[in-house]
Design a protein around this motif. Structure first.
Motif, short mmCIF file in Angstrom:
data_model
loop_
_atom_site.label_atom_id
_atom_site.label_comp_id
_atom_site.label_asym_id
_atom_site.label_seq_id
_atom_site.Cartn_x
_atom_site.Cartn_y
_atom_site.Cartn_z
N ASP A 2 1.58 -1.38 -0.49
CA ASP A 2 0.17 0.03 0.24
C ASP A 2 0.75 0.66 -0.45
O ASP A 2 0.63 2.38 -1.12
CB ASP A 2 -0.70 0.27 1.28
N ARG A 3 1.72 1.39 1.03
CA ARG A 3 3.01 1.99 0.88
C ARG A 3 3.95 2.47 -0.45
O ARG A 3 3.70 3.70 -0.68
CB ARG A 3 4.08 2.38 2.00
N LEU A 4 3.70 2.18 -1.26
CA LEU A 4 4.71 1.89 -2.92
C LEU A 4 3.83 2.18 -3.71
O LEU A 4 3.51 3.20 -4.10
CB LEU A 4 5.13 0.75 -2.73
N VAL A 5 2.32 1.55 -3.51
CA VAL A 5 1.70 1.96 -4.85
C VAL A 5 1.40 3.72 -4.63
O VAL A 5 1.13 4.38 -4.66
CB VAL A 5 0.40 1.28 -4.54
N ALA A 6 1.00 3.87 -2.83
CA ALA A 6 0.44 5.50 -3.26
C ALA A 6 1.64 6.13 -3.52
O ALA A 6 1.66 7.62 -4.33
CB ALA A 6 0.08 5.13 -1.37
N ALA A 7 3.10 5.91 -2.67
CA ALA A 7 4.22 7.24 -3.53
C ALA A 7 4.62 6.72 -4.87
O ALA A 7 4.86 8.37 -4.92
CB ALA A 7 5.43 6.19 -2.08
N ALA A 8 4.22 5.70 -5.74
CA ALA A 8 4.23 5.98 -6.92
C ALA A 8 4.08 6.38 -7.75
O ALA A 8 3.91 6.68 -8.85
CB ALA A 8 4.86 4.35 -7.52
N THR A 9 2.32 6.27 -7.49
CA THR A 9 1.01 6.45 -7.71
C THR A 9 0.50 8.07 -7.51
O THR A 9 -0.28 8.51 -8.28
CB THR A 9 0.21 5.52 -7.98
N GLY A 10 0.23 7.81 -6.40
CA GLY A 10 -0.03 8.89 -5.80
C GLY A 10 -1.78 8.22 -5.33
O GLY A 10 -2.69 9.43 -5.05
N GLU A 11 -1.92 7.04 -5.80
CA GLU A 11 -3.56 6.58 -5.76
C GLU A 11 -3.40 5.84 -4.44
O GLU A 11 -2.32 4.66 -4.56
CB GLU A 11 -3.92 6.65 -6.20
N PRO A 12 -4.24 5.62 -3.04
CA PRO A 12 -4.26 4.07 -2.77
C PRO A 12 -4.42 2.93 -4.06
O PRO A 12 -4.86 3.46 -4.85
CB PRO A 12 -5.01 4.27 -1.63
N PRO A 13 -3.84 1.59 -2.99
CA PRO A 13 -4.13 1.11 -4.62
C PRO A 13 -5.98 0.50 -4.48
O PRO A 13 -6.17 0.33 -6.17
CB PRO A 13 -3.38 -0.93 -3.99
N GLY A 14 -6.18 0.70 -3.64
CA GLY A 14 -7.73 0.29 -4.16
C GLY A 14 -8.34 1.58 -5.11
O GLY A 14 -9.15 0.63 -5.52
N ALA A 15 -8.08 2.70 -4.66
CA ALA A 15 -8.72 3.53 -5.22
C ALA A 15 -8.26 3.34 -7.04
O ALA A 15 -9.15 3.01 -7.58
CB ALA A 15 -8.19 5.35 -5.06
N LEU A 16 -6.53 3.05 -6.91
CA LEU A 16 -6.62 3.25 -8.39
C LEU A 16 -6.91 2.04 -9.01
O LEU A 16 -6.97 1.60 -10.07
CB LEU A 16 -4.17 2.54 -7.85
N ARG A 17 -7.30 0.53 -8.46
CA ARG A 17 -7.61 -1.16 -8.83
C ARG A 17 -9.09 -0.25 -9.20
O ARG A 17 -9.11 -0.57 -10.95
CB ARG A 17 -7.86 -1.97 -7.67
N ARG A 18 -9.83 0.41 -8.61
CA ARG A 18 -11.09 0.49 -8.85
C ARG A 18 -11.23 1.67 -10.23
O ARG A 18 -12.04 1.81 -10.57
CB ARG A 18 -11.74 1.41 -7.71
N ARG A 19 -10.64 2.69 -9.88
CA ARG A 19 -10.06 3.18 -11.49
C ARG A 19 -10.22 3.14 -12.49
O ARG A 19 -10.68 3.13 -14.03
CB ARG A 19 -8.95 4.54 -10.79
N LEU A 20 -9.08 1.98 -12.55
CA LEU A 20 -9.12 1.32 -13.39
C LEU A 20 -9.86 0.29 -14.19
O LEU A 20 -10.35 0.17 -16.00
CB LEU A 20 -7.42 0.44 -13.43
N LEU A 21 -10.52 -0.22 -13.04
CA LEU A 21 -11.48 -0.87 -13.42
C LEU A 21 -13.05 -0.50 -14.25
O LEU A 21 -13.64 -0.48 -15.14
CB LEU A 21 -12.77 -1.72 -12.45
N LEU A 22 -13.33 0.72 -13.43
CA LEU A 22 -14.21 1.62 -14.44
C LEU A 22 -13.46 2.03 -15.94
O LEU A 22 -14.35 2.32 -16.78
CB LEU A 22 -13.85 3.13 -14.00
N GLU A 23 -12.05 2.81 -16.35
CA GLU A 23 -11.97 2.90 -16.99
C GLU A 23 -12.07 1.41 -18.07
O GLU A 23 -13.16 2.00 -19.25
CB GLU A 23 -10.11 3.01 -17.47
#
Length: 308
Positions: free
Chosen positions: A40-61
């Motif tokens: 969680d810490r690495l994903v948030a640092a690398a992408t600026g999004e928590p992994p859950g939010a990143l995954r939900r956004r990608l699924l919506l796209e």
């Protein structure tokens, strides 16, 4: 900071999990060989999004892409995106896109990139089933123009080198126009259709779609197809130049197997091959007695644009 290889490994784990929305965050982290906390810490640092939010956004796209390129039901697409009901998916989609899934299906955008949701990382769903990372650098229009000139000079060098292997009889033989690398036995109708289809094809590829329907090759049909495709292609190029995304890539889903291209390379491809077909078409019109287009030289057009 996360290294490029480390980020790729993390994103690979998230990408695989897109095909199984039931997989929990702990399992996604384990697939990346990381603890849930560290992941969680690495994903948030690398992408600026928590992994859950990143995954939900990608699924919506991905859901938005499937709404515009398939006839599957909204419920099927909702379940595939991890939503338990049509209503829950519609609410989430409406919050993200400002419109209902059915509205996007009725009015698909010019290219799929217009369905990418704003995010700090530039990581987006890439049709047909991957992720797109932002380009490591930007290409300016002047860079692409220079690349096209470089390509011409280098290709001419190669032509001259190969001509050196031929004897004088071949070098001085009158040429019957050879277009084997462009079109097979071209006619004026087939050249026009090829240029219109080229616009439609690349727009469809950019949307993650299939090869376009080129069945209507009447002059009226070609005019109608070009009115839509020419407008959208012009808009795509203008947007790409304005945003400096010429070095960005996409997957051409019309190819077997799918092939990755840059936006700038695709624009250069269309300019080059359309120029050959356009010159042949203008010549065919001239042979038919229609000479008001001259040689189809772009120089007067560009001169007028610079002066105007």
């Amino acid at each position: 900071m996360t290294s490029p290889d480390g980020l790729t490994r993390i994103l690979d784990s998230i990408q695989v999990a897109l095909d199984d929305p039931a997989v929990g965050p702990g399992e996604v982290a384990a697939r990346a060989h990381l603890s849930r906390f560290h992941f969680d810490r690495l994903v948030a640092a690398a992408t600026g999004e928590p992994p859950g939010a990143l995954r939900r956004r990608l699924l919506l796209e991905r859901a938005a892409h499937r709404l515009t390129t398939s006839d599957r039901t909204v419920l099927d697409i909702a379940v595939e995106a991890g939503y338990g009901s049509h209503e829950a998916f519609t609410r989430a989609f409406q919050r993200a896109y400002g419109m209902a899934p059915t509205a996007v299906r009725r009015r698909p955008p010019v290219t799929f990139r217009e369905l990418e949701l704003s995010c700090p990382s530039g990581v987006h769903f890439q049709p047909p089933g991957g992720l797109r990372l932002p380009a490591t650098r930007q290409e300016t229009p002047m860079n692409v123009l220079q690349h096209l000139v470089d390509h011409h000079v280098d290709t001419l060098t190669a032509i001259i080198e190969r001509a050196g292997t031929l004897d004088d009889e071949v070098l001085d033989r009158p040429i019957t126009v050879s277009v084997e690398t462009i079109d097979d036995r071209p006619t004026l109708r087939s050249l026009i259709n090829a240029m219109v289809t080229q616009e439609e094809h690349w727009l469809s590829a950019l949307r993650g779609g299939d090869w376009p329907d080129e069945s209507d090759q009447s002059v009226r049909g070609l005019a109608a197809r070009h009115a839509a495709a020419g407008r959208d292609w012009r808009g795509f190029v203008a947007r790409t130049l304005a945003e400096g995304t010429l070095a960005d890539t996409f997957v051409d889903t019309t190819c077997t197997p799918p092939t990755t291209h840059t936006l700038g390379g695709t624009i250069g491809h269309v300019i080059t091959f359309a120029a050959v077909r356009r010159t042949l078409a203008v010549g065919a019109l001239s042979s038919a007695g229609i000479t008001d287009l001259g040689a189809g030289d772009p120089r007067p057009f560009l001169d007028a644009a610079a002066a105007g």
